[in-house]
Design a protein around this motif. Structure first.
Motif, PDB file in Angstrom:
ATOM      1  N   GLU A 101       3.918  -7.807 -14.959  1.00 53.72           N
ATOM      2  CA  GLU A 101       2.492  -7.578 -14.721  1.00 53.72           C
ATOM      3  C   GLU A 101       2.220  -6.197 -14.124  1.00 53.72           C
ATOM      4  O   GLU A 101       1.096  -5.719 -14.177  1.00 53.72           O
ATOM      5  N   TYR A 102       3.227  -5.570 -13.589  1.00 54.98           N
ATOM      6  CA  TYR A 102       3.044  -4.225 -13.033  1.00 54.98           C
ATOM      7  C   TYR A 102       3.190  -3.120 -14.086  1.00 54.98           C
ATOM      8  O   TYR A 102       2.920  -1.964 -13.803  1.00 54.98           O
ATOM      9  N   LEU A 103       3.653  -3.495 -15.268  1.00 59.87           N
ATOM     10  CA  LEU A 103       3.893  -2.458 -16.287  1.00 59.87           C
ATOM     11  C   LEU A 103       2.589  -1.763 -16.680  1.00 59.87           C
ATOM     12  O   LEU A 103       2.565  -0.542 -16.876  1.00 59.87           O
ATOM     13  N   SER A 104       1.529  -2.519 -16.771  1.00 58.98           N
ATOM     14  CA  SER A 104       0.275  -1.899 -17.208  1.00 58.98           C
ATOM     15  C   SER A 104      -0.320  -1.029 -16.104  1.00 58.98           C
ATOM     16  O   SER A 104      -1.074  -0.084 -16.365  1.00 58.98           O
ATOM     17  N   TYR A 123       2.701   6.727 -16.598  1.00 64.83           N
ATOM     18  CA  TYR A 123       3.855   7.490 -17.064  1.00 64.83           C
ATOM     19  C   TYR A 123       3.758   8.898 -16.470  1.00 64.83           C
ATOM     20  O   TYR A 123       2.856   9.673 -16.787  1.00 64.83           O
ATOM     21  N   GLY A 124       4.732   9.234 -15.635  1.00 67.64           N
ATOM     22  CA  GLY A 124       4.609  10.439 -14.822  1.00 67.64           C
ATOM     23  C   GLY A 124       5.063  11.734 -15.483  1.00 67.64           C
ATOM     24  O   GLY A 124       5.817  12.504 -14.866  1.00 67.64           O
ATOM     25  N   GLU A 162      -4.111  14.114 -14.296  1.00 71.05           N
ATOM     26  CA  GLU A 162      -5.279  13.376 -13.786  1.00 71.05           C
ATOM     27  C   GLU A 162      -4.950  11.910 -13.541  1.00 71.05           C
ATOM     28  O   GLU A 162      -5.283  11.353 -12.487  1.00 71.05           O
ATOM     29  N   ALA A 163      -4.307  11.302 -14.517  1.00 68.21           N
ATOM     30  CA  ALA A 163      -3.957   9.886 -14.356  1.00 68.21           C
ATOM     31  C   ALA A 163      -2.997   9.689 -13.178  1.00 68.21           C
ATOM     32  O   ALA A 163      -3.109   8.715 -12.421  1.00 68.21           O
ATOM     33  N   ILE A 164      -2.095  10.609 -13.033  1.00 70.55           N
ATOM     34  CA  ILE A 164      -1.089  10.485 -11.969  1.00 70.55           C
ATOM     35  C   ILE A 164      -1.734  10.548 -10.584  1.00 70.55           C
ATOM     36  O   ILE A 164      -1.319   9.843  -9.659  1.00 70.55           O
ATOM     37  N   LYS A 165      -2.764  11.392 -10.468  1.00 73.16           N
ATOM     38  CA  LYS A 165      -3.431  11.556  -9.166  1.00 73.16           C
ATOM     39  C   LYS A 165      -3.886  10.233  -8.562  1.00 73.16           C
ATOM     40  O   LYS A 165      -3.964  10.075  -7.345  1.00 73.16           O
ATOM     41  N   HIS A 166      -4.212   9.281  -9.430  1.00 71.22           N
ATOM     42  CA  HIS A 166      -4.772   8.021  -8.933  1.00 71.22           C
ATOM     43  C   HIS A 166      -3.802   6.861  -9.039  1.00 71.22           C
ATOM     44  O   HIS A 166      -4.193   5.711  -8.876  1.00 71.22           O
ATOM     45  N   ALA A 167      -2.560   7.155  -9.288  1.00 71.27           N
ATOM     46  CA  ALA A 167      -1.598   6.072  -9.516  1.00 71.27           C
ATOM     47  C   ALA A 167      -0.946   5.600  -8.216  1.00 71.27           C
ATOM     48  O   ALA A 167      -0.795   6.353  -7.264  1.00 71.27           O
ATOM     49  N   GLN A 168      -0.595   4.312  -8.197  1.00 68.98           N
ATOM     50  CA  GLN A 168       0.207   3.758  -7.100  1.00 68.98           C
ATOM     51  C   GLN A 168       1.648   3.556  -7.533  1.00 68.98           C
ATOM     52  O   GLN A 168       2.557   3.600  -6.726  1.00 68.98           O
ATOM     53  N   VAL A 169       1.830   3.305  -8.822  1.00 73.68           N
ATOM     54  CA  VAL A 169       3.175   3.180  -9.386  1.00 73.68           C
ATOM     55  C   VAL A 169       3.335   4.259 -10.455  1.00 73.68           C
ATOM     56  O   VAL A 169       2.603   4.260 -11.443  1.00 73.68           O
ATOM     57  N   ILE A 170       4.261   5.149 -10.207  1.00 68.77           N
ATOM     58  CA  ILE A 170       4.491   6.205 -11.187  1.00 68.77           C
ATOM     59  C   ILE A 170       5.878   6.038 -11.774  1.00 68.77           C
ATOM     60  O   ILE A 170       6.874   5.987 -11.051  1.00 68.77           O
ATOM     61  N   GLY A 187       0.776  -1.237   0.000  1.00 68.68           N
ATOM     62  CA  GLY A 187       0.000   0.000   0.000  1.00 68.68           C
ATOM     63  C   GLY A 187       0.803   1.279   0.000  1.00 68.68           C
ATOM     64  O   GLY A 187       0.277   2.371   0.236  1.00 68.68           O
ATOM     65  N   ILE A 188       2.085   1.129  -0.267  1.00 74.01           N
ATOM     66  CA  ILE A 188       2.925   2.330  -0.303  1.00 74.01           C
ATOM     67  C   ILE A 188       3.107   2.783  -1.740  1.00 74.01           C
ATOM     68  O   ILE A 188       3.709   2.075  -2.541  1.00 74.01           O
ATOM     69  N   PRO A 189       2.589   3.955  -2.082  1.00 75.98           N
ATOM     70  CA  PRO A 189       2.767   4.451  -3.453  1.00 75.98           C
ATOM     71  C   PRO A 189       4.241   4.702  -3.730  1.00 75.98           C
ATOM     72  O   PRO A 189       4.983   5.159  -2.857  1.00 75.98           O
TER      73      PRO A 189
END
Lengths: 345, 345, 345, 345
Positions: B121-124, B128-129, B136-144, B91-93
Motif C-alpha cells: 500500500e505504500y508503493l503508490s 521515484y527519486g 517538484e514531486a520529490i519536494k512533497h514526498a515522504q517516501v522517496i 512522520g519521519i521522511p
C-alpha cells in the motif's frame, strides 16, 4: 621452416615471438624493426632474456628474403601495403596482421584508413584470414590478411547465424569492449595508466576501421548489403576483447537451437567454445590462449538475441590467429604451437 | 536537522557518511546496522578515524525515531519494505536507496525481486527519486524511492528524447558497464580481485532488476508500453557506470540538435553536463562527484543514435542522489553538500 | 605416469591442471576436492571447457591410491599433515604445496601454524623442495615440501650470497609485495576487488608463516642463527611477487661481482635469470612462467646492498616449482612441461 | 585573494584547481602553461566542464604579477628555479611544488637534479614546507619549497622518532611504493597501462631525487649526518604512496609508547592519524584527502621497528600540502579547503 617478423617490437610482434619460439616446425630467423633496428630485443623486452635475445634488423628486402621462407607483418596501419608485395613476388608467403590487405575495394580502404593504397592490385589476391571460417581458402593463399581483433570476435559470433538467415542483417549492433594492449606500445596520452585505470571510455563510435571489414564479410556471407552499428570502449585491462552483439531473430528459435547451430558450424575447429545455456564467457577465460568463447541468450520477454563473444586480442585477435593461418598454409595441424590453456586467474 | 542511516556499513552507507559529514544543514546522529551493531564504524572502515567514529546501533524503531528527523535506508533489497513504513507513520521522511519502493505494481516487484511486497500500500505513495527529472514531486514526498544506479544513468539519457518523441521506443538497447562497488561489500566469489581484475564479464542479461523501473518510467513518459533490451557487464574498476544506449531516430536530426535538446531539458540542474559534439564522457570524469555526463552521436552512415551516459554509481547512482533528494524535500539548494569536483586522475 | 591433485579447486590446483595437461610424461588421472566433490571442474572454472572437464572427487585414500602413481597436495594449511602420510606409506611420492611439511621442528610448526602437527615423525623425512637449490636431495625424496611463495623469491636471492658469506646475516630485511592470488579463491573481505583495487596494504608484519622456513634454510646454509625482518604487502594485481631485500655487505664488492656469483651458483638451472648491471626485473617479466628473475645493486653512497627478486607466485611460487620437483623425482628434464615464455604484456 | 598556478596542465596543477575551486578564501584567477597556452583547460580535462573552464595562458611575468596575489608552481623539475624569483621580487609569495628550492646546497642540487641552480641565492630564503612539522617557519615565508611526495610520507613518520633519539639514524631503510600519477601526465613508455598493469617495478634504487631532501631534514633534526637507504617501486594504482620504514630502536620501547610519541608530536594538526596498535593503514584509506596515516609495530622477536606511512601523493604529497602551506602563510585555519574525507571505496 625459417620465419621472420617485420615490426617485431610491438605487442603483436612480441606475442609472435612467444608463440613461434615454442612452435615445433619453425625457426624464428629474423626480427625486423624500422624504428629500433640495431637494438637487442631484450633491451626493449627484458622478459625475453635467455629465451630469444636477437637484435632487431633494418628492413632490407633482399636480405630479409634470403633469410626467411615465411613472413609476418606486425606493422602499424599503412606500412605493409608498401612492402609486402616485394616479398610475395619473391615467392615468400606473407601474413599481414595490420589492416592493409583486408578490404577488397581500394576506395573503401582510402575512406577508412585515410591513405591511398599503393598496391591495390594485390587486394583481390589477399585472403581474409579468419582461420576458423575460411580454412580452405587460406591453405592456398600467398597473402593472408589477418582479421582485426574486434572483427574476429564479432564475425565468429555472427557468421554462423547470418549464413543460416537466423537474424535480421538490418538489426546488428555490436558493443565492443577492449583492453589497452590493442592500442599498441607507442606512448600516448590516452593509454597512460593514470588515464585508463578506474575508467571506461567510449571512442571512435561509428568510425572504427574494423567496421568495413565486418560489413564486407557479412555482406558476402548473407548476400544482403549489411551495415553494422559498432561502438568501441577502452576498459582498464591489458588483454581481452568482448563484443556484446544485439540482433533481431528472423524466426522463433531457442537459445539451445542457437548453441547447436554454433556447435555444428565450428565442428572442425578446436578454437571455438560455445558455453552451455545460462552461462556467458568472460575475457579472462581465454587469457593467453587462441580460443574464442561464445555465449548466447534469447530474451524471452523481448524476443531479442544477445551474443557475447570473447577473445584474447593479442592471441586470437592478432598473433595466435596468424600462427593458425601459418599452420593452414603449411598443412600442419591447426593447433600446432597453439595448445595453450588460458592462464587463470 | 538530525539524520540517520539504516544499513550504514555497506558502500552506499559509507558514502552517505562522507557526504553528510560535510553537509552544512545536517547532523549525522545515528548509524544502524543489523549485522554489525555494537561495532565502531572505524573498525570496519579505518579511513573514518578522526572523521566519524560512532558505533553502529541495532535497529530499534522507537529509539531510532526519537533520535532522527530524517532517515536514509541503505539496506540490501527486501529489507526496507518491512521497516520503512514504521518511520513514515511517525512522520519521519525516508529515502530508500534500495529497490523496494520503486515499482508501482507489487506483482512486478514480486516477479523481479522474488519476494512478496509486505507493504504494497505504500508503493503508490512513494515518489521515484530521479532528482534531476522530478524535483517538484520529490519536494512533497515522504517516501522517496532512490533510483537504481543503472536506471539513473539510462533514464537521464533517455527521458528527454523519449518525451520529445525523438526516438523509437521499440528500439532501445542499453549496454551497461559497471565497476564492482555496485555489488556491495559482502564477500563473494564473483567480486574477488582475482576474478574481476583483467576481466570483463557479462551478467544477468535481460534479467537485471533495474529493467522494470526503467520500463515503468519510460512507459509513463512516452505513453507507449516500453520494453528495453538491457545487458550488464562487470568491468575491473571500483566506481563508475557507463550506459551505451542505441536507438532509432524518429526523424532526421543532428547531433547538435540533440545536444541542444538535453541542454534545454536540464537547464534547471547543475548536475547534468552534456559534452560538445565529437566528445564523449568517460566514467573517471565524474569520479567522486554527483554529475551525470552525457555524450551523443548520430551515425550519419547508418542513421542510428548512440548515447553515452556516465555516473559515479556510488554518488549519483546512490548516495549523492539521495542527498540531492534530501535537499529537495527540505527546500535547500539542490547542490548543498554536493559541490564536489570529480577526483582526477 | 598417472598423477592426481588433492585440493584441485583452488588457484594452485587449477594452475597444476594447466601445467600438467601439457606435460608430455603425465596423465592427470584424478582431481580431488573435499568441499566441491561431485562438481565438474568446468562449473567452477569455465576456462577449462574442452581442455579438462573431469569431476572433482571426494578424498578416499584407497581409491585415490589405486588411481595415481604420484600425488600433489594443493590444500590449505593444516590439511596435508593429516592425509599425506597415508599415501607415502603406500609408496606414492607426494609433493605438498602447503606449508605442513616445510619445518623440521614441530614446535616451530605449532607456533606459526597454530596447530599441533599430527604426523611430526614425517617432518625429518620431508625434503624442502627449493628446486633450483636442492636438486640432488629432491631426486631421492618421497615427501617434498614445496616452498612458500615469498620464501622462494627471498631464498633464491639470498642463499648464494649467504653461502659465500658475502652479506651479514644479522642485517637481512625483506620487503615483500604480492598479488592477490596468493590469498586463494575463498571469498573474504580483504580480497574483494573494491578493497584491493587502488590500494596497497601492509599485513602480518613480522608474523607471516614463511618467516620460519626462510630462517630455517638460511640458518642451515650459513651456520649462523639467522633471523629476518620480513613484511608483506598486498598490491592490486593478480599474479606476481617481488621481494626487495636489503643487507649489509661483509666486504667491498661490486654489483658486477654479485651478478657473477649468482650466474655461477645457478649455472645448472635455466630458471634463474640475473639481470645485467643497471637493470632490475619487474613481476610482469615472469608472468605465467617458472622463472625467478634477480636484479642487484650496491649503493655506492651508503654501501648497502639491495636485491630485487621476482616470481610468478602461482608458477615458481607454487605449481610450477611443484612440477619442476616432479621432474626431478622422476629423472626427467627439469624444464619438461615448463618451457613457457612469460606472457607479455 | 587572487591566486594563480604556473604549470596548471599537469596532475598537480589539476588537483590544485580541484582544491582551490572550493576554497572559501581564494579566487583562482589565472592558470598558466608553457606547452599548452591558448587551450581551454576543459579540452585537456573534460571533467572540469561547468566547474572551471578558463584558458591556459602563456607565462608573462608582468601580466601574471598583475593578476595574482599568490602563486603556485606545479612545474616539472628545473623550471621554477628560473622563474620563481621574478615573482617574489614583486612581493608575490610562491609555493613551489617541484624540487627546485628544497635543498640548501646548490652543489647537492646539481648532483641530484643534473642542472646548475640559476638562483642559488634564494635557496637559503626558501622554507621547507613540511606543513605539519614546520608551521611557524612557513607562516613567515615568501618562498615555500613544498616537499616531495615520498619525502613527505617518510619524514612525517621519521621526524618525531629521530628528534626524540628513539631510533638509530644509521639504520634507516625506506621502501617506497607509489601509484603512477606521481610520474605525471607526459606520455612515456614506463607509464603506459600495458606496462604498469599487473606489474610491480623497482626503479632508481638509491638514486631518487627525494633522497637528499630526506637526508637534509633528518640531519638537521638529529644533529647526526644521516644517510638513508631508499628504494622506490611503481605499483599498478593511480594515487597513493606507502613508505614502509625499517629502523633499529635505540632503547627498549613498546609499540604503544611509539603511538603515544606520535600523538604528542602531532597534537596540533588534524592531518596526521596514528592507527591503534595492531592496525596498519593502507593507501586507499587516505584517497583524495590530505591525511597522512601512520602505523607502527615493534617486532618483539627481532627488536626491529617497522613503520607504515601512507598519503595520497597528489594531495598530501603535492597540492593538498601546498594549500595547507597557503593557509599557514595567510593565517587561515590550516584545514580550510582541505576538509575532504577519503573517498572509499
Amino acid at each position: 621452416m625459417r620465419v621472420g617478423i617485420i615490426g617485431a617490437n610491438g605487442y603483436s610482434g612480441i606475442e609472435l615471438i612467444r608463440l613461434l619460439h615454442e612452435h615445433p616446425h619453425v625457426t624464428l630467423n629474423l626480427i625486423v624493426s624500422h624504428s629500433t633496428s640495431g637494438t637487442p630485443i631484450t633491451e626493449l623486452y627484458p622478459h625475453l632474456q635467455a629465451i630469444y635475445e636477437e637484435q632487431l634488423e633494418a628492413l632490407d628486402v633482399d636480405k630479409v628474403a634470403s633469410q626467411v621462407d615465411f613472413l609476418f607483418f606486425a606493422t602499424p596501419a599503412r606500412v605493409s601495403k608498401d612492402w609486402l608485395p616485394s616479398f610475395t613476388q619473391k615467392g615468400i608467403p606473407c601474413i599481414d596482421i595490420s589492416g592493409d590487405f583486408r578490404l577488397n575495394n581500394p576506395d573503401v580502404y582510402k575512406q577508412w584508413y585515410q591513405a591511398e593504397h599503393t598496391n591495390a592490385e594485390y587486394l583481390s589476391e589477399a585472403v581474409y584470414g579468419l582461420a576458423d571460417v575460411y580454412p580452405e581458402a587460406i591453405k592456398h593463399a600467398q597473402v593472408i590478411a589477418n582479421p582485426g581483433c574486434y572483427a574476429t570476435a564479432a564475425l565468429l559470433a555472427l557468421i554462423p547465424l547470418v549464413e543460416k538467415k537466423l537474424i535480421s542483417t538490418k538489426s546488428i549492433i555490436i558493443d565492443g569492449k577492449s583492453g589497452v594492449s590493442g592500442a599498441g606500445r607507442k606512448p600516448s596520452l590516452t593509454t597512460l595508466f593514470g588515464e585508463v585505470n578506474e575508467n571506461v571510455k567510449a571512442y571512435r563510435l561509428g568510425k572504427h576501421q574494423h567496421i568495413p571489414e565486418m560489413e564486407q564479410i557479412l555482406t558476402e556471407v548473407s548476400g544482403d548489403t549489411v551495415q553494422v552499428t559498432f561502438s568501441t570502449h577502452l576498459i582498464p585491462m591489458t588483454r581481452g576483447i568482448m563484443c556484446t552483439i544485439y540482433a533481431d531473430l528472423q524466426e522463433t528459435i531457442t537459445t539451445d537451437d542457437l548453441i547447436h547451430a554454433y556447435d555444428m558450424y565450428y565442428d572442425h575447429t578446436p578454437f571455438i567454445r560455445v558455453r552451455p545455456e545460462g552461462s556467458l564467457p568472460s575475457t579472462k577465460e581465454v587469457y593467453g590462449s587462441n580460443y574464442c568463447d561464445l555465449g548466447v541468450t534469447v530474451d524471452k520477454r523481448t524476443g531479442k538475441l544477445t551474443i557475447v563473444s570473447v577473445i584474447d586480442n593479442v592471441v586470437k585477435g592478432a598473433s595466435g590467429q596468424a600462427v593458425q593461418n601459418m599452420n593452414l598454409v603449411n598443412g600442419w595441424d591447426i593447433d600446432e604451437g597453439l595448445k595453450y590453456s588460458p592462464v587463470y586467474p
